[in-house]
Every structure is written in structure tokens, then in C-alpha cells.
Design a protein around this motif. Structure first.
Motif, mmCIF file in Angstrom:
data_model
loop_
_atom_site.group_PDB
_atom_site.id
_atom_site.type_symbol
_atom_site.label_atom_id
_atom_site.label_comp_id
_atom_site.label_asym_id
_atom_site.label_seq_id
_atom_site.Cartn_x
_atom_site.Cartn_y
_atom_site.Cartn_z
ATOM 1 N N LEU A 139 0.836 -1.203 0.000
ATOM 2 C CA LEU A 139 0.000 0.000 0.000
ATOM 3 C C LEU A 139 0.872 1.254 0.000
ATOM 4 O O LEU A 139 0.574 2.233 -0.692
ATOM 5 C CB LEU A 139 -0.928 0.004 1.214
ATOM 6 C CG LEU A 139 -2.104 -0.968 1.198
ATOM 7 C CD1 LEU A 139 -2.911 -0.852 2.490
ATOM 8 C CD2 LEU A 139 -3.014 -0.726 -0.004
ATOM 9 N N LYS B 130 -9.290 -1.657 9.608
ATOM 10 C CA LYS B 130 -9.291 -0.741 8.459
ATOM 11 C C LYS B 130 -9.120 0.707 8.914
ATOM 12 O O LYS B 130 -8.407 1.493 8.288
ATOM 13 C CB LYS B 130 -10.584 -0.903 7.661
ATOM 14 C CG LYS B 130 -10.684 -2.227 6.908
ATOM 15 C CD LYS B 130 -11.971 -2.304 6.114
ATOM 16 C CE LYS B 130 -12.016 -3.555 5.241
ATOM 17 N NZ LYS B 130 -12.087 -4.787 6.035
ATOM 18 N N ARG C 34 -5.896 3.101 7.992
ATOM 19 C CA ARG C 34 -6.124 4.383 7.323
ATOM 20 C C ARG C 34 -5.432 5.511 8.092
ATOM 21 O O ARG C 34 -4.822 6.408 7.486
ATOM 22 C CB ARG C 34 -7.628 4.643 7.207
ATOM 23 C CG ARG C 34 -8.013 6.061 6.792
ATOM 24 C CD ARG C 34 -7.495 6.419 5.399
ATOM 25 N NE ARG C 34 -7.664 7.844 5.150
ATOM 26 C CZ ARG C 34 -8.697 8.372 4.493
ATOM 27 N NH1 ARG C 34 -9.646 7.585 4.012
ATOM 28 N NH2 ARG C 34 -8.778 9.670 4.309
ATOM 29 N N TYR D 182 -6.328 7.113 -0.813
ATOM 30 C CA TYR D 182 -6.405 5.836 -0.100
ATOM 31 C C TYR D 182 -7.249 4.823 -0.874
ATOM 32 O O TYR D 182 -6.909 3.637 -0.937
ATOM 33 C CB TYR D 182 -6.976 6.050 1.303
ATOM 34 C CG TYR D 182 -6.814 4.839 2.187
ATOM 35 C CD1 TYR D 182 -5.560 4.476 2.677
ATOM 36 C CD2 TYR D 182 -7.904 4.044 2.522
ATOM 37 C CE1 TYR D 182 -5.398 3.356 3.478
ATOM 38 C CE2 TYR D 182 -7.755 2.925 3.323
ATOM 39 C CZ TYR D 182 -6.497 2.584 3.799
ATOM 40 O OH TYR D 182 -6.343 1.465 4.587
ATOM 41 N N ASP D 183 -8.338 5.291 -1.472
ATOM 42 C CA ASP D 183 -9.172 4.393 -2.275
ATOM 43 C C ASP D 183 -8.376 3.799 -3.432
ATOM 44 O O ASP D 183 -8.464 2.599 -3.718
ATOM 45 C CB ASP D 183 -10.389 5.147 -2.833
ATOM 46 C CG ASP D 183 -11.415 5.485 -1.760
ATOM 47 O OD1 ASP D 183 -11.319 4.930 -0.641
ATOM 48 O OD2 ASP D 183 -12.302 6.315 -2.037
ATOM 49 N N THR E 127 -5.727 1.206 -2.135
ATOM 50 C CA THR E 127 -6.283 -0.078 -1.697
ATOM 51 C C THR E 127 -6.820 -0.891 -2.869
ATOM 52 O O THR E 127 -6.603 -2.108 -2.938
ATOM 53 C CB THR E 127 -7.395 0.132 -0.654
ATOM 54 O OG1 THR E 127 -8.365 1.053 -1.160
ATOM 55 C CG2 THR E 127 -6.828 0.672 0.643
ATOM 56 N N LYS F 93 -5.501 -4.507 -4.085
ATOM 57 C CA LYS F 93 -6.486 -5.593 -4.133
ATOM 58 C C LYS F 93 -6.447 -6.273 -5.500
ATOM 59 O O LYS F 93 -6.460 -7.511 -5.590
ATOM 60 C CB LYS F 93 -7.894 -5.053 -3.863
ATOM 61 C CG LYS F 93 -8.977 -6.124 -3.964
ATOM 62 C CD LYS F 93 -10.370 -5.570 -3.716
ATOM 63 C CE LYS F 93 -11.416 -6.672 -3.838
ATOM 64 N NZ LYS F 93 -12.793 -6.184 -3.562
ATOM 65 N N PHE G 93 -9.810 -7.204 2.088
ATOM 66 C CA PHE G 93 -10.294 -6.392 0.970
ATOM 67 C C PHE G 93 -11.710 -6.744 0.510
ATOM 68 O O PHE G 93 -12.262 -6.057 -0.350
ATOM 69 C CB PHE G 93 -9.362 -6.559 -0.238
ATOM 70 C CG PHE G 93 -8.031 -5.878 -0.100
ATOM 71 C CD1 PHE G 93 -7.945 -4.534 0.205
ATOM 72 C CD2 PHE G 93 -6.850 -6.586 -0.296
ATOM 73 C CE1 PHE G 93 -6.717 -3.893 0.317
ATOM 74 C CE2 PHE G 93 -5.615 -5.963 -0.191
ATOM 75 C CZ PHE G 93 -5.544 -4.609 0.124
#
Length: 278
Positions: free
Chosen positions: A13, A64, A68, A91-92, A95, A99, A166
Motif C-alpha cells: 500500500l 481498516k 487508514r 487511499y481508495d 487499496t 487488491k 479487501f
């Protein structure tokens, strides 16, 4: 659940975050010295020795919310500032990118190659900063020591732990939607073609053997995909070709990213003193 998953989750990440920030700094024409300072400050914090010592201890994944928070603080470890909307998008994208990489990994063990691709790119970001480079190299050694001796079953457990983490994340990302690898409901489209995992054969053949081990019959069946032979295995050492492309920088070619620095971020990166850290 595997207690060895957290370091891989954090490093991958973090690598995706650095790719995005690097792309945004270049897109906004931030002066090279200021952009380097932003990247160096974040990487220095990311590979802090005491933090990594704690990170590599066997433990459950962070929640989570806690994870974050870690990345919120990491992204602001330099003079750069992101507003809330920008941080949410960042962040979206981080991730969902990782994933997708976990889902596409040919073998569970290849998660380590994905991690090394991120590490190789991070090392390139700090190639002119020897002290930070040493921090990154030490993390390579920790990864090799912890993971290269694990069995296939242990890597499968790590992969399963990541997928559980995820599983409820179905955020739509413009890059993936445009590339048609993500549906409008946020779920990824997985290919049924391409190279098979290293050490396996192309599906479509049933072989039958006698009780003495002699092959007596072969039957072919449609596999439902356009599979090809396996690629050679990538290097699991500090140096070498990884072969697998998952985890490399998908923003190295010019393309829009759904993450934007706030206006104050650009101004602060240009005008605040280089030695100031927040």
C-alpha cells in the motif's frame, strides 16, 4: 488468518501511495528539489527502523480504521498537505490497486514478487539519498529473511488474509473502469487467458495412469480460456528480474489519476522552507 500479513500489506500500500504522489508532484510541476524532499521525507518515515521492528512482529492485521490512520500520518510526513477529499481518493486508489494485484497473483508466493516490485521502485526514488537507501535495503533483508522460507500453504494463508481484508471494498476507480478491468459495481474482471502459474501446466488435458504408474490414456477438454505456458520464475533476492509486472508503477505513463493535491499543498510545497517538517 496469518500473523505474517501486515508487513506485506503496509509495504505494498505504501508503494502504491508513493507512485500516486510522485505522479501528482510531476503533474503539478513542483520543483524537483521540493518534490524529492516530499518523497524522501515520506520514505524515511515509512522505513523508520523502530516502526518496522514492530511491524515485522507476528500480529493480526490492523483494523481498516487504524490502517487508514497510519497512512494519513504517513502521507503528511513531509511539507505536502492533502485535503480530506484528496486523501480519501488517494487511499481508495491505493487499496483498490493492491487488491487487484492480490487477485491477479498467479501463485500466492508471487505476492512477495509484487512486494519486491514496489520495493525496487521505492529504491529508485531514493537512489541519490544513501542513508534512506540503507533503510530500504534493510527492509529487503527483513522481507527475504521472513518470507522466502515460507511454504506454499503459508503464502496461501497470507493471500487469504489479504482477500478477507479487501472483500468488502468495491470502490470504483476511473483508471480501472477505463481499462475495463473493473465493472460498474466495483468488482474486478479477472482474465481467463495468459500465462499459467510457474510450475504448472496449461489446462485442457486429462492423463490416466495404470497402477504401475504408466500413462495409458489422454483426454483433452476445453479449458474455457486462452492460456499459455508459464513464464520463468522471478528473482526472490534483493536484486534480479522479478518477471511479474504486478506492483510496478502504472503511472509511469501519462494518465489521469483520481487523486488531487489541494491548492494549499502545491503552494506549501513551493514556498515553505525545505527543512520544515510537519
Amino acid at each position: 488468518m496469518s500473523s505474517r500479513t501486515l508487513p506485506l500489506l503496509f509495504i505494498n500500500l505504501g508503494g502504491e501511495m508513493l507512485y500516486i504522489l510522485d505522479q501528482r508532484l510531476r503533474a503539478q510541476n513542483i520543483p524537483t528539489d521540493k518534490a524529492k524532499k516530499v518523497m524522501n521525507d515520506i520514505i524515511t518515515t515509512m522505513f523508520n527502523k523502530k516502526f518496522l521492528e514492530e511491524l515485522f512482529k507476528p500480529q493480526e492485521l490492523y483494523s481498516k480504521k487504524a490502517l487508514r490512520t497510519v497512512f494519513d500520518r504517513l502521507a503528511h510526513a513531509s511539507i505536502m498537505r492533502l485535503n480530506q477529499a484528496s486523501m480519501d481518493k488517494l487511499y481508495d486508489l491505493m487499496t483498490m490497486a493492491f487488491k487487484y494485484q492480490v487477485l491477479l497473483c498467479p501463485r500466492p508466493k508471487d505476492l512477495l514478487l509484487v512486494s519486491f516490485n514496489h520495493m525496487d521502485a521505492i529504491k529508485d526514488f531514493v537512489r541519490d539519498a544513501p542513508s534512506i537507501l540503507n533503510q530500504v535495503d534493510e527492509t529487503y533483508r527483513q522481507l527475504i529473511e521472513m518470507y522466502t522460507a515460507l511454504s506454499g500453504g503459508e503464502f496461501q494463508l497470507i493471500r487469504q488474509t489479504l482477500l478477507v481484508f479487501f472483500q468488502d471494498m468495491h470502490i470504483r476507480v476511473s483508471i480501472f473502469l477505463k481499462d475495463k478491468v473493473q465493472n460498474s459495481n466495483g468488482r474486478f474482471v479477472l482474465p481467463t487467458s495468459g500465462p499459467v502459474p510457474c510450475g504448472t501446466q496449461i489446462p485442457g488435458m486429462i492423463r490416466m495412469f495404470s497402477c504401475t504408474g504408466e500413462e495409458v490414456r489422454r483426454l483433452q477438454f476445453p479449458s474455457g480460456g486462452g492460456y499459455t505456458g508459464a513464464l520463468r520464475e522471478g528473482s526472490f533476492q534483493m536484486f534480479g528480474e522479478r518477471v511479474i509486472k504486478l506492483g510496478t508503477n502504472m503511472y509511469s505513463v501519462s494518465r489521469p489519476v483520481e487523486t488531487h493535491m489541494s491548492g494549499t499543498a502545491k503552494n506549501s510545497a513551493q514556498h515553505r522552507p525545505a527543512h520544515q517538517q510537519c
